[in-house]
Design a protein around this motif. Structure first.
Motif, PDB file in Angstrom:
ATOM      1  N   LEU A  37       0.820  -1.288   0.136  1.00 34.65           N
ATOM      2  CA  LEU A  37       0.005   0.023   0.043  1.00 34.65           C
ATOM      3  C   LEU A  37       0.748   1.369  -0.175  1.00 34.65           C
ATOM      4  CD1 LEU A  37      -2.696  -1.154   2.548  1.00 34.65           C
ATOM      5  CD2 LEU A  37      -2.929  -1.012   0.138  1.00 34.65           C
ATOM      6  N   ILE A  38       2.039   1.259   0.118  1.00 37.11           N
ATOM      7  CA  ILE A  38       3.012   2.473   0.030  1.00 37.11           C
ATOM      8  C   ILE A  38       2.919   3.016  -1.111  1.00 37.11           C
ATOM      9  CG2 ILE A  38       5.403   3.011   0.240  1.00 37.11           C
ATOM     10  CD1 ILE A  38       5.837   1.204   2.367  1.00 37.11           C
ATOM     11  N   ASP A  39       3.086   4.404  -1.092  1.00 37.46           N
ATOM     12  CA  ASP A  39       2.977   5.194  -2.088  1.00 37.46           C
ATOM     13  C   ASP A  39       4.431   5.267  -2.649  1.00 37.46           C
ATOM     14  OD1 ASP A  39       3.047   7.205  -4.151  1.00 37.46           O
ATOM     15  OD2 ASP A  39       2.239   9.024  -2.668  1.00 37.46           O
ATOM     16  N   GLY A  40       4.639   4.639  -3.816  1.00 37.45           N
ATOM     17  CA  GLY A  40       6.045   4.567  -4.361  1.00 37.45           C
ATOM     18  C   GLY A  40       6.596   5.914  -5.143  1.00 37.45           C
ATOM     19  N   SER A  41       5.887   6.927  -5.190  1.00 42.63           N
ATOM     20  CA  SER A  41       6.195   8.213  -5.767  1.00 42.63           C
ATOM     21  C   SER A  41       6.875   9.060  -4.379  1.00 42.63           C
ATOM     22  CB  SER A  41       5.142   8.998  -5.986  1.00 42.63           C
ATOM     23  OG  SER A  41       4.069   9.354  -5.152  1.00 42.63           O
ATOM     24  N   ASP A  42       6.597   8.443  -3.259  1.00 44.90           N
ATOM     25  CA  ASP A  42       7.274   9.052  -1.913  1.00 44.90           C
ATOM     26  C   ASP A  42       8.688   8.511  -1.686  1.00 44.90           C
ATOM     27  OD1 ASP A  42       7.835  10.335   0.406  1.00 44.90           O
ATOM     28  OD2 ASP A  42       5.949   9.688   1.622  1.00 44.90           O
ATOM     29  N   HIS A  43       9.653   9.136  -2.464  1.00 48.34           N
ATOM     30  CA  HIS A  43      10.740   8.407  -2.329  1.00 48.34           C
ATOM     31  C   HIS A  43      11.650   8.758  -0.717  1.00 48.34           C
ATOM     32  CE1 HIS A  43      11.561   9.007  -6.824  1.00 48.34           C
ATOM     33  NE2 HIS A  43      10.544   7.924  -6.621  1.00 48.34           N
ATOM     34  N   HIS A  44      10.912   9.525  -0.029  1.00 47.90           N
ATOM     35  CA  HIS A  44      11.568   9.938   1.479  1.00 47.90           C
ATOM     36  C   HIS A  44      11.323   8.564   1.991  1.00 47.90           C
ATOM     37  CE1 HIS A  44      12.433  11.816   5.118  1.00 47.90           C
ATOM     38  NE2 HIS A  44      11.345  11.346   5.748  1.00 47.90           N
ATOM     39  N   ILE A  45      10.303   7.726   1.979  1.00 50.27           N
ATOM     40  CA  ILE A  45      10.006   6.483   2.667  1.00 50.27           C
ATOM     41  C   ILE A  45      11.386   5.791   2.439  1.00 50.27           C
ATOM     42  CG2 ILE A  45       8.642   4.335   2.783  1.00 50.27           C
ATOM     43  CD1 ILE A  45       6.659   6.110   1.818  1.00 50.27           C
ATOM     44  N   PHE A  46      12.110   5.742   1.502  1.00 49.70           N
ATOM     45  CA  PHE A  46      13.278   4.911   1.097  1.00 49.70           C
ATOM     46  C   PHE A  46      14.611   5.537   1.490  1.00 49.70           C
ATOM     47  CE2 PHE A  46       9.765   3.862  -1.627  1.00 49.70           C
ATOM     48  CZ  PHE A  46       9.464   2.469  -1.365  1.00 49.70           C
ATOM     49  N   THR A  47      14.712   6.722   1.245  1.00 46.25           N
ATOM     50  CA  THR A  47      15.762   7.444   1.753  1.00 46.25           C
ATOM     51  C   THR A  47      16.076   7.998   2.830  1.00 46.25           C
ATOM     52  OG1 THR A  47      14.635   9.833   0.883  1.00 46.25           O
ATOM     53  CG2 THR A  47      15.842   8.638  -0.704  1.00 46.25           C
ATOM     54  N   LYS A  48      14.849   7.873   3.781  1.00 41.10           N
ATOM     55  CA  LYS A  48      15.394   8.204   5.246  1.00 41.10           C
ATOM     56  C   LYS A  48      16.068   7.103   5.787  1.00 41.10           C
ATOM     57  CE  LYS A  48      11.545   7.205   7.734  1.00 41.10           C
ATOM     58  NZ  LYS A  48       9.896   7.143   8.290  1.00 41.10           N
ATOM     59  N   LEU A  49      15.967   5.880   5.322  1.00 39.97           N
ATOM     60  CA  LEU A  49      16.758   4.570   5.796  1.00 39.97           C
ATOM     61  C   LEU A  49      18.379   4.877   5.252  1.00 39.97           C
ATOM     62  CD1 LEU A  49      17.000   1.983   7.360  1.00 39.97           C
ATOM     63  CD2 LEU A  49      16.787   1.028   5.177  1.00 39.97           C
ATOM     64  N   THR A  50      18.318   5.302   3.947  1.00 38.50           N
ATOM     65  CA  THR A  50      19.506   5.200   3.324  1.00 38.50           C
ATOM     66  C   THR A  50      20.370   6.557   3.810  1.00 38.50           C
ATOM     67  OG1 THR A  50      18.596   6.300   1.368  1.00 38.50           O
ATOM     68  CG2 THR A  50      18.731   4.011   1.342  1.00 38.50           C
ATOM     69  N   LYS A  51      19.702   7.676   4.033  1.00 37.32           N
ATOM     70  CA  LYS A  51      20.689   8.663   4.396  1.00 37.32           C
ATOM     71  C   LYS A  51      21.272   8.525   5.926  1.00 37.32           C
ATOM     72  CE  LYS A  51      18.034  12.255   1.940  1.00 37.32           C
ATOM     73  NZ  LYS A  51      17.070  13.493   2.035  1.00 37.32           N
ATOM     74  N   LYS A  52      20.571   7.737   6.600  1.00 36.86           N
ATOM     75  CA  LYS A  52      20.945   7.307   8.010  1.00 36.86           C
ATOM     76  C   LYS A  52      22.391   6.765   7.731  1.00 36.86           C
ATOM     77  CE  LYS A  52      20.287   4.272  11.794  1.00 36.86           C
ATOM     78  NZ  LYS A  52      19.045   3.420  12.372  1.00 36.86           N
ATOM     79  N   TYR A  53      22.230   5.537   6.739  1.00 32.91           N
ATOM     80  CA  TYR A  53      23.345   4.645   6.781  1.00 32.91           C
ATOM     81  C   TYR A  53      24.394   5.269   5.928  1.00 32.91           C
ATOM     82  CZ  TYR A  53      21.058   1.039   9.722  1.00 32.91           C
ATOM     83  OH  TYR A  53      20.518   0.475  10.885  1.00 32.91           O
ATOM     84  N   GLU A  54      24.066   6.142   5.067  1.00 32.83           N
ATOM     85  CA  GLU A  54      25.135   6.853   4.344  1.00 32.83           C
ATOM     86  C   GLU A  54      26.101   7.688   5.165  1.00 32.83           C
ATOM     87  OE1 GLU A  54      25.373  10.599   1.434  1.00 32.83           O
ATOM     88  OE2 GLU A  54      23.790   9.282   0.841  1.00 32.83           O
ATOM     89  N   GLN A  55      25.264   8.339   6.083  1.00 34.78           N
ATOM     90  CA  GLN A  55      26.109   9.110   7.206  1.00 34.78           C
ATOM     91  C   GLN A  55      26.916   8.272   7.967  1.00 34.78           C
ATOM     92  OE1 GLN A  55      23.742  11.952   9.640  1.00 34.78           O
ATOM     93  NE2 GLN A  55      25.459  12.045  11.014  1.00 34.78           N
ATOM     94  N   ARG A  56      26.624   7.110   8.505  1.00 32.33           N
ATOM     95  CA  ARG A  56      27.275   6.265   9.305  1.00 32.33           C
ATOM     96  C   ARG A  56      28.512   5.594   8.535  1.00 32.33           C
ATOM     97  NH1 ARG A  56      24.984   4.674  14.161  1.00 32.33           N
ATOM     98  NH2 ARG A  56      25.594   2.511  14.030  1.00 32.33           N
ATOM     99  N   TYR A  57      27.962   5.315   6.945  1.00 35.10           N
ATOM    100  CA  TYR A  57      29.303   4.647   6.404  1.00 35.10           C
ATOM    101  C   TYR A  57      30.569   5.826   6.051  1.00 35.10           C
ATOM    102  CZ  TYR A  57      31.815   4.196   2.002  1.00 35.10           C
ATOM    103  OH  TYR A  57      32.921   3.969   1.168  1.00 35.10           O
ATOM    104  N   PHE A  58      30.057   6.944   5.879  1.00 34.41           N
ATOM    105  CA  PHE A  58      31.153   8.017   5.932  1.00 34.41           C
ATOM    106  C   PHE A  58      31.932   8.137   7.374  1.00 34.41           C
ATOM    107  CE2 PHE A  58      29.125   9.107   1.799  1.00 34.41           C
ATOM    108  CZ  PHE A  58      30.271   8.873   1.153  1.00 34.41           C
ATOM    109  N   GLU A  59      31.067   8.047   8.504  1.00 35.46           N
ATOM    110  CA  GLU A  59      31.852   8.055   9.497  1.00 35.46           C
ATOM    111  C   GLU A  59      32.680   6.968   9.792  1.00 35.46           C
ATOM    112  OE1 GLU A  59      27.989  10.432  12.050  1.00 35.46           O
ATOM    113  OE2 GLU A  59      28.483   8.184  12.169  1.00 35.46           O
TER     114      GLU A  59
END
Length: 811
Positions: free
Chosen positions: A218-240
């Motif tokens: 049922l998730i709205d696939g046009s709402d990319h924030h649903i997915f990037t919310k997780l990836t931004k967190k781990y991207e930051q942790r990766y660079f740390e």
């Protein structure tokens, strides 16, 4: 088998000047390195960010960083280093969607109520049925642990799921992982009062996939924030994590989610060039809400790369791994959920998705083919081509990416850049592919999907490794070969580090070294045979790095030079300080080039961070060491207990953030209390030991006593830390063993409390003799002689134990 075709790039003056050879995966051998321009263009496949980076990632990115530093800092190339972040793929979609659905379900909940427990119980049953199907449904609801033991116990014993003698592999690792997750949910459900956060931490592994199965579509696939919310967190942790490992950041960073329209155009051009075809996906009903669906199914097309057409036009496919072009398992793994259940429409089994119609609950971008998302391989082609153009000098990644990822990248990128279907084999997209070898820990390969990995931050936080030690391990292994971190590998790295660190410490301790360090160079002074040894080491080092960045040989050239230097110093032959300085400066520069020090190299610096006391600490440390020398000298002279030395009065005002000033002030207060009561000789000596073993140690400073001379004060060596850690571990083990022995003795003593006259007087027997030995069983039958003999032995053992207990204070 014929080697894949490769066309050497035109000779470049800058490249020829250093004459480097490089192992190229395109040729399966070493070839001369020629950059296309004065600036080396380099594209590196970056991380897929949905979890913390582990030591396997460290192997890839640290090794890549080492080669990059060698090109930039040693061979003096300009390098344009571009790296991507994969922030949309199958694993990310599932992980992000599961987390989103869980967050939605938890919204407004504050406690573990009946609804939470009911849903978790349903999730647990669903999870076990799906992941561990051999456990019976009855056992799931009554006694999961026994049910698992009955169905999969042999897997925990190191056997395969089939229990047929075949060695265990990924399937068995998954069973262990699923059992661990199921057990955590069982413990959460069976626990008493738990706060909601603690409960969810235990049950999330079963709740997430279960709730996703109910609501994920049922998730709205046009709402990319649903997915990037997780990836931004781990991207930051990766660079740390990368910063903690002293890995240089990329010159340019690209993200898949920021390239949607460009990827659409990229695929369109490949299609226009005749190397792609469309496939209309099976129609699907689109959910409106949890109760109903739209009866007008959405239609969308996927686009597939035509490998047969590419080869027929003169191109090559699977150039990196020719033998893998028919490997269906590898192809399927490369496609993941992008693969269609019905693949009969494919013109070749090797064809792969460039653009895929999005399913319900997946992110999508609009295109002329309908709503869809990029194929896995196309993302790197589009981003690398956008950032670096038609041809790239170096493309890197882990060896597991060679096929199908990099082979598919090559094929689709060259199809993109060719002119209207005209394939020119000389227009190769990448000139040099370099692949970093796998890493295993004590024989075990790490995998995010199996969750059997040690994260970078865990290993650093627990001091299993330091950033420097881990990099040394990688430097001592060939970058393109597999590497296993074993006990021997760890010990070899430790010895190398300790040897170099002691060398730096000893050179910094030389008389007048501070004055020499200010000189423009260290070549003045008396000649030494070590001057020739330095030149030989420099030549061997350069030869090794020119030979495909052979860091193991380069590391040995440094170690051999230091060993030769130590032999010379320990002999009766004089080594000029200028020679020591020349060698130390060169070694210092080389270890900095390898990234073994995160602090920038300063003019005149000898060593890496940790081999000299920071300037802000010198005054305080010297005062503390001087006080201790005076105490020990006075004690050795047999002086009286009165009037012991007073610590120098150094102001610590204005130094609130200086740890050395803080430690000095705290120790000064301790001494003031002693002086107020006319401290004894023993008390002052105790304080001098406390100063050495605690105050200075906590500041990472070692203090070495020297008879008749001031003590040697310098940063703690890796060896000193290791020896103290081993001593503390040994002492702790001794205490543990002593406690275990005392417990065992106490339990044994307690067992002797029972008199042998009473030990058999239970309802198992009906009559006994005068010593308490059974003569008849509970049914009145005589005890058999064989049974009586066994009982007698037990009686005698208990008699001896009881005699010991009677003599103990507890009796």
């Amino acid at each position: 088998m014929a080697q894949p075709k490769w066309h050497a790039p035109p000779a470049n003056a800058a490249s020829r000047r250093v004459d480097i050879s490089i192992y190229n995966s395109l040729t399966s051998g070493k070839v001369p390195f020629d950059a296309l321009t004065e600036t080396v263009s380099w594209y590196a496949c970056g991380p897929t960010v949905y979890d913390d980076a582990h030591l396997g990632h460290a192997r890839n990115y640290v090794s890549t960083d080492i080669i990059r530093r060698i090109l930039q800092d040693y061979f003096k190339f300009d390098v344009n280093f571009v790296m991507n972040i994969t922030d949309v793929d199958d694993k990310i979609i599932i992980a992000a969607r599961e987390q989103h659905v869980l967050d939605q379900w938890l919204a407004g909940r504050t406690s573990v109520d009946d609804e939470v427990r009911k849903t978790t119980a349903a999730a647990f049953a669903w999870f076990v049925k799906k992941r561990l199907p051999d456990v019976s449904e009855h056992r799931v609801s009554t006694n999961y642990v026994d049910g698992f033991e009955q169905s999969y116990g042999h897997v925990l014993q190191g056997k395969s799921t089939a229990n047929d003698g075949t060695p265990p592999g990924d399937d068995e690792a998954k069973v262990k992982r699923y059992h661990k997750e199921a057990l955590a949910a069982v413990n959460a459900l069976e626990a008493g009062d738990l706060d909601l956060q603690t409960f969810i931490e235990g049950a999330s592994s079963v709740l997430k996939p279960y709730l996703d199965s109910l609501h994920g579509k049922l998730i709205d696939g046009s709402d990319h924030h649903i997915f990037t919310k997780l990836t931004k967190k781990y991207e930051q942790r990766y660079f740390e994590d990368m910063a903690s490992l002293n890995v240089l950041p990329p010159d340019k960073l690209t993200r898949v989610t920021e390239y949607g329209p460009q990827i659409v155009e990229y695929v369109k051009r490949i299609q226009d060039n005749g190397f792609a075809y469309e496939h209309e996906e099976l129609t699907k009903k689109v959910p409106i809400d949890e109760e109903s669906v739209n009866e007008n199914p959405a239609k969308a097309k996927s686009v597939y790369y035509d490998t047969s057409r590419w080869v027929a036009s003169g191109g090559e496919y699977a150039r990196l791994k020719p033998a893998s072009k028919t490997d269906k398992a590898a192809q399927a793994d490369g496609e993941g959920s992008l693969a269609s259940k019905d693949s009969t429409f494919k013109r070749s089994t090797a064809d792969f998705a460039l653009w895929k119609a999005s399913k319900e609950g997946e992110p999508f971008w609009e295109s002329s083919w309908g709503r869809g998302r990029p194929g896995w391989h196309i993302e790197c082609s589009a981003m690398a081509s956008d950032a670096l153009g038609k041809q790239i000098d170096i493309h890197s990644g882990g060896i597991d990416l060679a096929f199908p990822h990099h082979d598919n990248e090559l094929a689709q990128s060259e199809a993109y850049w060719c002119e209207k279907g005209h394939v020119d084999p000389k227009n190769q997209w990448v000139n040099y592919f370099i692949h970093m070898g796998h890493l295993s820990i004590e024989g075990q390969k790490m995998s995010k999907s199996l969750k059997n990995f040690t994260t970078i931050r865990e290993s650093l936080a627990t001091k299993e490794f330091t950033s420097r030690r881990l990099r040394i391990i990688f430097l001592q292994g060939a970058w393109g070969s597999g590497l296993e971190i074993s006990k021997t590998v760890k010990e070899t790295a430790a010895k190398w580090e300790e040897s170099i660190e002691n060398f730096f410490l000893n050179v910094n301790d030389l008389p007048e070294m501070k004055d020499l360090s200010l000189a423009s160079n260290g070549t003045n002074g008396t000649a030494s045979s070590l001057d020739g040894a330095l030149q030989e080491a420099q030549q061997a080092f350069r030869k090794a790095l020119k030979d495909s960045f052979d860091t193991p040989t380069a590391m040995r050239s440094i170690a051999n030079l230091v060993s030769t230097y130590n032999t010379e110093v320990n002999s009766d032959r004089h080594v000029p300080n200028a020679t020591s300085l020349s060698i130390a400066r060169w070694v210092t520069e080389m270890v900095h080039i390898f990234g073994l020090d995160a602090t920038p190299l300063q003019p005149g610096q000898i060593g890496w961070s940790g081999s000299t006391i920071p300037e802000e600490g010198n005054e305080f440390v010297e005062a503390l060491a001087s006080w201790r020398d005076k105490v020990r000298a006075q004690a050795n002279d047999g002086a009286s207990d009165a009037k012991w030395p007073i610590l120098d009065n150094i102001t610590t005002d204005g130094s609130p953030d200086n740890p050395y000033a803080t430690a000095y002030a705290a120790f000064s207060q301790r001494l003031s209390k002693l002086q107020d009561v006319s401290a004894t000789k023993a008390a002052c000596l105790k304080e001098s030991d406390y100063l050495r073993d605690t105050v200075l140690w906590d500041l990472d400073i070692g203090l070495e006593d020297r008879d008749g001379r001031p003590s040697l004060v310098r940063p703690l060596s890796a060896r000193a830390r290791r020896e103290r850690a081993e001593a503390e571990e040994k002492a702790a083990a001794k205490v543990t063993a002593k406690a275990a022995k005392e417990k065992e003795d106490q339990e044994k003593l307690e067992k002797g409390k029972l008199s042998p006259l009473e030990m058999f007087k239970t309802d198992e027997y009906s009559e006994w003799d005068a010593e308490g030995m059974p003569t008849k069983d509970k049914e009145g039958k005589e005890i058999a002689k064989s049974a009586s003999k066994k009982l007698k032995k037990r009686w005698e053992v208990q008699k001896k134990a009881h005699e010991v207990w009677l003599k103990s204070p507890a009796a």
